[in-house]
Design an enzyme around this catalytic site. Structure first.
Site, mmCIF file in Angstrom:
data_model
loop_
_atom_site.group_PDB
_atom_site.id
_atom_site.type_symbol
_atom_site.label_atom_id
_atom_site.label_comp_id
_atom_site.label_asym_id
_atom_site.label_seq_id
_atom_site.Cartn_x
_atom_site.Cartn_y
_atom_site.Cartn_z
ATOM 1 N N CYS A 14 0.837 -1.207 0.000
ATOM 2 C CA CYS A 14 0.000 0.000 0.000
ATOM 3 C C CYS A 14 0.871 1.256 0.000
ATOM 4 O O CYS A 14 1.291 1.729 1.061
ATOM 5 C CB CYS A 14 -0.941 -0.005 1.203
ATOM 6 N N CYS A 40 -0.631 4.187 1.872
ATOM 7 C CA CYS A 40 -0.588 4.091 3.339
ATOM 8 C C CYS A 40 0.820 4.383 3.859
ATOM 9 O O CYS A 40 0.984 5.094 4.837
ATOM 10 C CB CYS A 40 -0.964 2.683 3.821
ATOM 11 N N ASP A 41 1.806 3.810 3.221
ATOM 12 C CA ASP A 41 3.131 3.784 3.822
ATOM 13 C C ASP A 41 4.165 4.667 3.121
ATOM 14 O O ASP A 41 5.270 4.852 3.630
ATOM 15 C CB ASP A 41 3.660 2.342 3.833
#
Ligand code: NDP
Length: 524
Positions: free
Chosen positions: A182, A185-186
């Site tokens: 992701c 997300c990261d």
């Protein structure tokens, strides 16, 4: 066939048993499924939509506007795959926007139309009964219950693929410690670092574009001699100066120092030679498989697990429809899922009409949706009013992480279950003086899985109040702590013993039971 009809008639002759589940589904559904033969009440939904991605939300809007108020089980991934995309450029009418913005607008549209959206997950479905029986799990309380529905739309999307190589997952793997799937997300945790992306499809291109704005260098590892993706975006992304493409390259092994990824061992599939590539993070964008396993004994699937459609969006089971990545092996676009969502809703309405259903107040979902259910995922209440427009996501500039406005960081009230950390030193001091174990949730305001976990985390915190201390750290605001705890993916939950040492960590969204179990382990 006569036997099947007879079986239906026999069941119909047993009045109160109908809702108890005697009514067996049959191919002769027009005779078998009749709403005048069952007692419609508030325990039965006209339609349950499993999955809250763009397809499911589109179905919800159509059905709610037709006064067949659906229940949408948003599960663990509200917004579905689109919510993970930082930049969507092919949603008609929107030139470029974070997926989370599109999803939030759809959620508001569905809620405003009267759909009921809940943080509940499907455990199992029994389509041999009618009204269909759907066992669900509340992600906040962990409790399971069974609901009944006249029809069902399956919109469960796809599950990401893994490489299945040493160093990826498992006890000695680096999942969540430098390996992730992701970017949205990261990605921000890799500012000025070196990362690699595996894959050659559209996802790999979109994620490369995103990461190239954050990381110092992005290596794209493509197993063939060409990309699967094509088009102008691909050419533009690959022309970026900090993007290096490695064709004919597969990852053989992921290596690290025990805490985080340090390098990958690559194999050149033409020459067979091996090399080591130093990296700080590895992002997988290697496609996905249909998330259909929970329906395998209920409806027809093809050998690869895609739900088989017999007519438009209808599955092998009358009254059950499938949309998006769980049944589409070809197009798999957000807009095709939305289009299928509208088709499934229209087919559902046809089905409901055919069985004699009249939208009315007697059924589940026919009153206003419960606020407790719909507000389980922070949404409208976190919305910032901007120029008269409601939006809880903004994007400061192209290719930067979408920012979801959160409540201001405030000193926690004494009775709040989770303390928000605003100062690293104060947190360290507090940890030293603690007389109980602690859990820390590292999150970001723009991370959808983090948003989803907030209410679950609070529920668990309430459960363990007085025995375990719960904290929350915004990785963009308290950067020292993110570095100190080597946070490489969010959300990350760190479980800390009474003596202050890290016992374990969990990366990514999880359910309430799992989180509670890990907290319980701190007390043993
Ligand atoms: P795809 O299945 O399209 O692509 C997966 C890629 O990963 C392929 O290049 C494949 O290689 C590679 N791959 C698969 N397994 C491995 C492995 N074990 N090791 C190395 N490489 C591997 O998946 P995507 O997620 O990219 O896209 C899914 C769908 O979503 C597509 O329909 C796509 O068009 C759509 N999408 C659209 C976007 C858009 O903005 N329009 C954005 C993102 C996705 P190979 O080519 O050799 O098979």
């Amino acid at each position: 066939m006569v036997a099947k009809i007879l079986r239906g008639c026999l069941c119909a002759a047993i009045p109160a048993v109908m809702l108890g589940g005697c009514w067996r589904a049959t191919k002769d559904w027009k005779m078998a499924y009749r709403v005048d033969k069952i007692k419609l009440d508030e325990k039965i939904y006209p339609s349950v939509i499993v999955g809250g991605g763009v397809g499911g939300l589109t179905s919800a809007i159509y059905l709610a506007q037709a006064r067949c108020t659906p229940l949408v089980l948003e599960g663990n991934t509200p917004g579905g795959a689109l919510a993970k995309s930082h930049s969507v450029r092919n949603w008609p009418g929107v030139k470029d926007a974070p997926g989370a913005v599109i999803v939030d607008t759809l959620r508001e549209h569905a809620l405003g139309s009267g759909a009921e959206l809940v943080a509940k997950d499907l455990v199992s479905a029994d389509f041999s009964l009618w009204p269909f029986a759907i066992k669900i799990k509340d992600l906040l309380s962990g409790t399971e219950s069974t609901i009944r529905t006249l029809s069902c739309i399956i919109s469960t999307g796809a599950i990401p693929n893994y490489l299945g190589i040493p160093g990826e997952r498992g006890q000695d793997g680096y999942w969540g410690r430098g390996v992730t799937n992701c970017a949205i997300c990261d990605g921000s945790l890799y500012k000025d670092k070196t990362v690699a992306i595996v894959g050659g499809g559209d996802s790999a291109i979109v994620e490369t574009d995103y990461l190239a704005s954050i990381a110092r260098t992005v290596h794209v590892l493509v197993r063939k001699d060409a990309f699967k993706a094509s088009g102008e975006v691909k050419d533009r992304v690959l022309a970026r100066p900090n993007v290096n493409v490695h064709f004919n390259t597969v990852v053989k092994r992921i290596e690290g120092d025990g805490t985080r990824v340090t390098n990958v061992i690559l194999t050149d599939v033409i020459t067979g030679s091996e090399s080591s590539l130093p990296i700080d993070g590895l992002f997988l964008a290697i496609g996905s498989r249909p998330n259909s396993w929970m329906f395998k004994d209920q409806i027809d699937l093809d050998p690869e697990g895609y739900i088989t459609l017999v007519r438009d969006q209808q599955t092998s089971q009358p009254g059950v429809f499938a949309i998006g990545d769980v049944s589409d092996r070809v197009y798999r676009q957000a807009i095709t899922a939305a289009g299928e969502g509208s088709r499934a809703a229209l087919q559902t309405l046809d089905f409901l009409r055919a069985i004699g259903f009249q939208p009315g107040p007697a059924m589940a979902g026919s009153s206003a949706p419960s606020t407790s259910a719909r507000n389980t995922i922070p949404g409208p209440e976190a919305i910032k009013e901007t120029s008269g427009e409601r939006s809880n996501v903004s994007q400061s500039s192209e290719n930067q992480a979408p920012v979801i406005e959160s409540a201001p960081v405030v000193a926690p009230a004494a009775d709040e279950p989770v303390k928000q950390v605003t100062d690293a030193n104060a947190f360290r001091a507090e940890l030293k003086s603690l007389t109980m174990p602690a859990v820390v949730d590292f999150f970001a305001t723009w991370c959808m899985p983090c948003k989803m976990m907030h209410p679950i985390y609070e529920e668990v915190a309430k459960q363990f109040a007085g025995r375990v201390a719960f904290y929350r750290v915004n990785v963009d605001e308290v950067k020292d702590l993110s570095g100190e705890y080597s946070i490489q993916g969010i959300p990350t939950f760190i479980f800390i013993s009474k003596s202050g040492s890290e016992m374990s960590r969990a990366v990514g969204a999880t359910d309430r039971d799992d989180l509670a179990e890990q907290v319980e382990a701190l007390l043993r």
